[in-house]
Each structure stands twice: as structure tokens, then as C-alpha cells.
Design a protein around this motif. Structure first.
Motif, PDB file in Angstrom:
ATOM      1  N   PRO A   7     165.780 101.330   3.698  1.00 49.59           N
ATOM      2  CA  PRO A   7     165.355 102.132   2.315  1.00 49.59           C
ATOM      3  C   PRO A   7     165.362 101.404   1.064  1.00 49.59           C
ATOM      4  N   ILE A   8     166.589 100.530   0.995  1.00 47.53           N
ATOM      5  CA  ILE A   8     166.797 100.135  -0.380  1.00 47.53           C
ATOM      6  C   ILE A   8     165.810  99.178  -0.951  1.00 47.53           C
ATOM      7  N   GLY A   9     165.216  99.712  -1.974  1.00 47.44           N
ATOM      8  CA  GLY A   9     164.152  98.796  -2.738  1.00 47.44           C
ATOM      9  C   GLY A   9     162.833  98.433  -2.225  1.00 47.44           C
ATOM     10  N   ARG A  10     162.682  99.584  -1.182  1.00 48.88           N
ATOM     11  CA  ARG A  10     161.333  99.308  -0.370  1.00 48.88           C
ATOM     12  C   ARG A  10     160.252  99.928  -1.091  1.00 48.88           C
ATOM     13  N   SER A  11     159.255  99.356  -1.055  1.00 46.07           N
ATOM     14  CA  SER A  11     157.945 100.101  -1.800  1.00 46.07           C
ATOM     15  C   SER A  11     157.268 100.957  -0.818  1.00 46.07           C
ATOM     16  N   ALA A  12     156.854 102.213  -1.475  1.00 41.20           N
ATOM     17  CA  ALA A  12     156.309 103.142  -0.540  1.00 41.20           C
ATOM     18  C   ALA A  12     155.000 102.668  -0.119  1.00 41.20           C
ATOM     19  N   SER A  13     154.033 102.086  -1.162  1.00 38.98           N
ATOM     20  CA  SER A  13     152.793 101.772  -0.788  1.00 38.98           C
ATOM     21  C   SER A  13     152.797 100.603   0.139  1.00 38.98           C
ATOM     22  N   SER A  14     153.426  99.273  -0.228  1.00 39.24           N
ATOM     23  CA  SER A  14     153.116  98.060   0.547  1.00 39.24           C
ATOM     24  C   SER A  14     154.079  98.175   1.731  1.00 39.24           C
ATOM     25  N   GLY A  15     155.477  98.853   1.916  1.00 38.15           N
ATOM     26  CA  GLY A  15     156.368  98.630   2.978  1.00 38.15           C
ATOM     27  C   GLY A  15     157.099  97.483   2.523  1.00 38.15           C
ATOM     28  N   THR A  23     169.692  94.363 -10.477  1.00 36.21           N
ATOM     29  CA  THR A  23     168.649  95.726 -10.825  1.00 36.21           C
ATOM     30  C   THR A  23     169.102  96.905  -9.734  1.00 36.21           C
ATOM     31  N   GLN A  24     168.863  98.207 -10.090  1.00 36.89           N
ATOM     32  CA  GLN A  24     169.486  99.027  -9.163  1.00 36.89           C
ATOM     33  C   GLN A  24     169.356  98.891  -7.811  1.00 36.89           C
ATOM     34  N   PRO A  25     168.248  98.410  -7.068  1.00 37.00           N
ATOM     35  CA  PRO A  25     168.512  97.943  -5.547  1.00 37.00           C
ATOM     36  C   PRO A  25     169.301  97.102  -5.257  1.00 37.00           C
ATOM     37  N   GLU A  26     169.599  95.918  -6.058  1.00 40.45           N
ATOM     38  CA  GLU A  26     170.602  94.950  -5.769  1.00 40.45           C
ATOM     39  C   GLU A  26     171.985  95.505  -6.000  1.00 40.45           C
ATOM     40  N   ARG A  27     172.033  96.307  -7.047  1.00 42.28           N
ATOM     41  CA  ARG A  27     173.314  97.045  -7.018  1.00 42.28           C
ATOM     42  C   ARG A  27     173.827  97.902  -5.677  1.00 42.28           C
ATOM     43  N   GLU A  28     172.802  98.514  -5.261  1.00 44.32           N
ATOM     44  CA  GLU A  28     172.965  99.332  -4.119  1.00 44.32           C
ATOM     45  C   GLU A  28     173.427  98.589  -3.004  1.00 44.32           C
ATOM     46  N   LEU A  29     172.731  97.248  -2.730  1.00 46.34           N
ATOM     47  CA  LEU A  29     173.016  96.485  -1.605  1.00 46.34           C
ATOM     48  C   LEU A  29     174.071  95.807  -1.730  1.00 46.34           C
ATOM     49  N   SER A  30     174.801  95.552  -3.099  1.00 48.25           N
ATOM     50  CA  SER A  30     176.115  95.005  -3.279  1.00 48.25           C
ATOM     51  C   SER A  30     177.232  96.050  -2.751  1.00 48.25           C
ATOM     52  N   GLY A 100     159.862  90.700   2.675  1.00 45.98           N
ATOM     53  CA  GLY A 100     160.186  91.193   4.065  1.00 45.98           C
ATOM     54  C   GLY A 100     161.710  91.665   4.098  1.00 45.98           C
ATOM     55  N   ALA A 101     161.980  92.341   5.321  1.00 43.60           N
ATOM     56  CA  ALA A 101     163.255  92.813   5.452  1.00 43.60           C
ATOM     57  C   ALA A 101     164.227  91.780   5.807  1.00 43.60           C
ATOM     58  N   TYR A 102     163.935  90.768   6.664  1.00 41.15           N
ATOM     59  CA  TYR A 102     164.705  90.056   7.332  1.00 41.15           C
ATOM     60  C   TYR A 102     165.377  88.744   6.684  1.00 41.15           C
ATOM     61  N   ASP A 103     164.354  88.050   5.571  1.00 38.90           N
ATOM     62  CA  ASP A 103     164.883  86.919   4.923  1.00 38.90           C
ATOM     63  C   ASP A 103     166.075  87.289   3.919  1.00 38.90           C
ATOM     64  N   GLY A 104     167.296  86.813   4.463  1.00 33.69           N
ATOM     65  CA  GLY A 104     168.451  87.179   3.654  1.00 33.69           C
ATOM     66  C   GLY A 104     169.151  88.091   4.514  1.00 33.69           C
ATOM     67  N   GLY A 380     155.673  84.775  12.404  1.00 40.46           N
ATOM     68  CA  GLY A 380     155.823  83.360  11.638  1.00 40.46           C
ATOM     69  C   GLY A 380     155.627  83.526  10.079  1.00 40.46           C
ATOM     70  N   VAL A 381     155.361  84.767   9.666  1.00 40.69           N
ATOM     71  CA  VAL A 381     154.839  85.101   8.476  1.00 40.69           C
ATOM     72  C   VAL A 381     156.471  85.578   7.563  1.00 40.69           C
ATOM     73  N   SER A 382     156.426  85.055   6.505  1.00 41.21           N
ATOM     74  CA  SER A 382     157.747  85.197   5.772  1.00 41.21           C
ATOM     75  C   SER A 382     157.497  85.538   4.251  1.00 41.21           C
ATOM     76  N   HIS A 383     158.226  85.857   3.476  1.00 35.99           N
ATOM     77  CA  HIS A 383     158.103  86.358   1.870  1.00 35.99           C
ATOM     78  C   HIS A 383     156.864  87.578   2.019  1.00 35.99           C
ATOM     79  N   SER A 384     156.888  88.266   2.910  1.00 32.57           N
ATOM     80  CA  SER A 384     155.768  89.226   3.101  1.00 32.57           C
ATOM     81  C   SER A 384     156.439  90.577   4.122  1.00 32.57           C
ATOM     82  N   PRO A 385     155.896  91.684   3.586  1.00 30.41           N
ATOM     83  CA  PRO A 385     156.269  92.756   4.715  1.00 30.41           C
ATOM     84  C   PRO A 385     156.083  92.429   6.104  1.00 30.41           C
ATOM     85  N   ALA A 386     155.107  91.516   6.508  1.00 30.65           N
ATOM     86  CA  ALA A 386     154.736  91.192   7.942  1.00 30.65           C
ATOM     87  C   ALA A 386     156.096  90.321   8.648  1.00 30.65           C
ATOM     88  N   GLU A 387     156.870  89.795   7.948  1.00 34.13           N
ATOM     89  CA  GLU A 387     157.935  89.138   8.476  1.00 34.13           C
ATOM     90  C   GLU A 387     158.858  90.111   9.467  1.00 34.13           C
TER      91      GLU A 387
END
Ligand SMILES: [Zn+2]
Length: 410
Positions: A7-15, A23-30, A100-104, A380-387
Motif C-alpha cells: 500500500p505504500i505510496g500507491r495511487s488509488a486511481s492508477s494502481g 517524501t512521506q512514502p519514502e520515509r515509510e519505506l525507510s 510498478g511494484a517490483y522495480d527496486g 516485459g513492461v517496466s516503469h508502469s503499474p503493468a510491471e
């Protein structure tokens, strides 16, 4: 771990994910990463930029060094391995805008899971194993990719970095104390696991692959200037419209890249005054270009720049091109890669180049022997929610990473 992060830093509209640095999401991840390190009794180190390393230290008295008796340092099974320093793995937790969720995160979670696997198998390291999280890998906020690992290795100095500004004009030095290298002083080698950002592994039917190197990559700001005017009263032949110059340049970039078998993308624009009923006075456009060699990159960008200038002459506009970051070709450590492939029995893991930049490229460029593992991405898609990546493939990646760490750190 994956469901903690979901859920961290996830857009409700695009996923998709918006995990920009400082930023706040990054602080939560740290904070999440610190908790994971604490739960595993790992020794946490951080630097003033916010990079983190969680160390699993060998038990007292079990530290290996180059002269340790009874441990062959040469010979077929140990050929080419760095002999001293910690074995670092990990990746980054930030994302591109709407990423996307996976890159990183896949690399960070897999590194922690690999530590868990080694402990479950009662493996005792004789060299420290570190799990790293580098900040601002994507350059999504301050424009310089791999900012955290650049500062941690000294590839970029704090004096160069602190004046970088985000889109709102906020300087890096306003959001982070910053500082120089130091965090990676005792690193002997680095292995980064990453979701694949293409379809090579899909085409080859392999769950996991090994990287041979990274294509050179540059980001260039194209500044097109013309004359603002009324969209209704200005005759077409009286205009100096920089949008036209930009549009032809974007088409030329795509054509030249296709012809040369390389990559060129205009993915970001700023238009002034950005009004529907106004001929613009200025268009800023950013070119991302990646090629199979340094020479090919220089040639491609040179050709695009020349065509932009010629078109500007016809449009009555002007164009200037400023390189914002250029990273040369990276070749990963061939012996490390060969060792990983050899570990995996049948030895048929593909070894492939990538056109995506990574912290691993920065560490390799600073002389740290480095390898990368890729996990298959069915879209094969990256830098996108389809990753995406399947759970069995992710587990194959964890297992491969655990075996690699075991070989390097025991
Ligand atoms: Zn990445």
C-alpha cells in the motif's frame, strides 16, 4: 514483506506507485526497512543522504581474510572472487512517477529473504553480508539517476549534488543534510537482483538471468524558444512556434533511434505559457537516449541535435541542448557472472545486457566487482503499474541470490 510494502505510496486511481525521495512514502519505506533490519538483528548503517545498509556480521572469530589458512583463495571454485570486504546486495525502494511494484523493492525484499534462507540452512558467513537501500535511484525528483549510490561511492560529490533542484525549485540541500562517501568503504563486491525490464527472459523461457552490462545512457534538456502570440489572430506564416520544432525533433529522434537499433524517448515536456489559445514562447523537452556503445550514443544525440537545429532555422525558433546526466557503458564483472551461471547446475542461465540504469552500474563504475540477477517479467513492461513477476519466479530469484551470497561470503 511484499504485503507490507504493497500500500505504500500507491495511487488509488492508477494502481501505480509514487515513491519519490524525501517524501512521506519514502520515509515509510525507510522505516519499514529499519524494522526489518532490527527484526533480523542486523547492524544498520546509514549516511547523511539516507542510504541504508543492514549488515549480517560473521560471528566473532569467524572472519575470513585473504591469508586465512585452509581456505583456497584460488583454483576453479574460487576463481576471480574478491577476497576482502563485505558482500553487498540490495537495490532501491523509490519509484518513477506512477511506477510498478517490483522495480527496486524486489531486490531489497529478495535480499532480506535470501538472508532468511541462509539462516534457515544454518549457513554461517565468514564475511559480512550487507543489504542496501539506495535513495533516489530513479532520479524522479532531482533528475539525476542513482543519486544515492553516486553520493555513497563518491561518483558524484555533495558539492555537485546539493544544488540540484526538483520541479518545484526545492534544492537537494534543503531536504537532506547530505554528505560524502563512507558507507561503502568496506564493500568487496555487490550483487543486485532486479525485475527484468524487457522480454528477453520471456523469449528464452528462463526465470532468472544474469546481466553482462549496462548500455550507456544520457538525459538531455532541449530548450526550444520562439515567440508567444495569439492562436487566432496570428497568421500561420507569421509564427515562430517552438512546439513545431519540438514535434519534428521528437519524430526525428524516434526515426534515428529505430534506424540505428538504439533507443530515444521524449517523455517530459514543459510548455510556456501552456495555454490552449496561445502560440507557445518556449518548450522544454527532455530526451532520454540509450545505445549499445558510447560512440553510438554520441552519434545518435548529435544527429538529433543537428536535425533540431535545422528545423529551428526553418521555424524561426532556436534550440539549445544541455546534457543533464550521461553515464558511460558499464561492463559487469565477468568472473562474478560466470560464477553465478556455474552455480546453477545446468549452466543455461542467459547472460544479457540491459538498457536500464542501476545502482549496480554506479558501483561497478567505481571499481567494485559487481553482478546483477534479473527475474522474469511476463509483461516485459517496466516503469508502469503493468510491471509484474510471478511468485515462483521471485522465489527462484531469492534462491539464486542466496546461493550466490553463500558462495561469496563463506
Ligand atoms: Zn530499479
Amino acid at each position: 514483506m511484499w504485503s507490507d510494502l504493497a500500500p505504500i505510496g500507491r495511487s488509488a486511481s492508477s494502481g501505480g506507485y509514487f515513491r519519490q525521495p524525501f517524501t512521506q512514502p519514502e520515509r515509510e519505506l525507510s522505516d519499514w526497512f529499519r524494522e526489518q533490519a532490527l527484526a533480523r538483528d542486523l547492524r544498520l548503517e546509514s549516511d547523511a543522504t539516507g542510504n541504508l545498509v543492514a549488515w549480517w556480521d560473521p560471528p566473532a572469530g569467524v572472519v575470513r581474510d585473504a591469508a586465512a589458512p585452509g581456505r583456497p583463495q584460488e583454483g576453479p571454485e574460487r576463481h576471480g572472487l574478491p577476497r576482502t570486504g563485505g558482500v553487498l546486495t540490495g537495490s532501491h525502494l523509490d519509484s518513477v512517477l506512477d511506477g510498478g511494484a517490483y522495480d527496486g523493492p524486489l531486490g531489497v525484499v529478495s535480499a532480506l529473504a535470501a538472508v532468511d534462507e541462509l539462516r534457515a540452512r544454518a549457513v554461517v558467513p565468514t564475511r559480512p553480508i550487507g543489504v542496501s537501500v539506495f535513495v533516489e535511484e530513479e532520479g524522479s525528483r532531482f533528475g539525476l539517476a542513482c543519486l544515492g549510490s553516486r553520493l555513497a561511492t563518491g561518483a558524484t560529490s555533495w558539492d555537485q549534488a546539493r544544488v540540484l533542484r526538483d520541479r518545484d525549485g526545492v534544492a537537494l540541500e534543503e531536504v537532506v543534510e547530505g554528505g560524502g562517501p563512507g558507507l561503502l568503504e568496506n564493500v568487496g563486491c555487490f550483487v543486485e537482483l532486479h525485475v527484468e525490464q524487457g522480454r528477453d527472459l520471456v523469449d528464452r523461457g528462463a526465470a532468472v538471468g544474469v546481466a553482462s552490462g549496462i548500455w550507456p545512457h544520457g538525459r538531455y534538456r532541449f530548450d526550444f524558444t520562439g515567440e508567444a502570440n495569439h492562436a487566432g489572430t496570428t497568421r500561420m506564416e507569421d509564427r515562430a512556434d517552438p512546439m513545431l520544432t519540438y514535434a519534428m525533433t521528437a519524430l526525428a529522434a524516434a526515426k534515428q533511434a529505430r534506424l540505428a537499433g538504439q533507443r530515444a524517448t521524449f517523455g517530459r515536456l514543459e510548455v510556456t505559457p501552456n495555454g490552449t489559445n496561445a502560440v507557445p514562447s518556449r518548450v522544454l523537452a527532455w530526451l532520454d537516449a540509450r545505445c549499445s556503445s558510447d560512440g553510438a550514443l554520441a552519434e545518435l544525440v548529435g544527429t538529433i541535435t543537428r536535425q533540431a537545429s535545422e528545423r529551428a532555422g526553418r521555424d524561426g525558433t532556436s534550440v539549445t541542448v544541455t546534457p543533464e546526466s550521461v553515464s558511460g557503458a558499464v561492463t559487469f564483472d565477468a568472473d562474478l557472472a560466470a560464477g553465478i551461471v556455474a552455480d546453477h547446475g545446468d549452466g543455461d542461465w542467459p547472460v544479457l545486457p540491459t538498457a536500464a540504469g542501476h545502482d549496480a552500474g554506479i558501483l561497478a563504475g567505481q571499481g567494485i566487482p559487481t553482478a546483477m540477477l534479473f527475474v522474469r517479467n511476463p509483461t516485459g513492461v517496466s516503469h508502469s503499474p503493468a510491471e509484474t513477476a510471478s511468485v515462483p519466479d521471485c522465489l527462484a530469484g531469492v534462491h539464486a541470490l542466496a546461493q550466490t551470497l553463500e558462495r561469496l561470503a563463506t
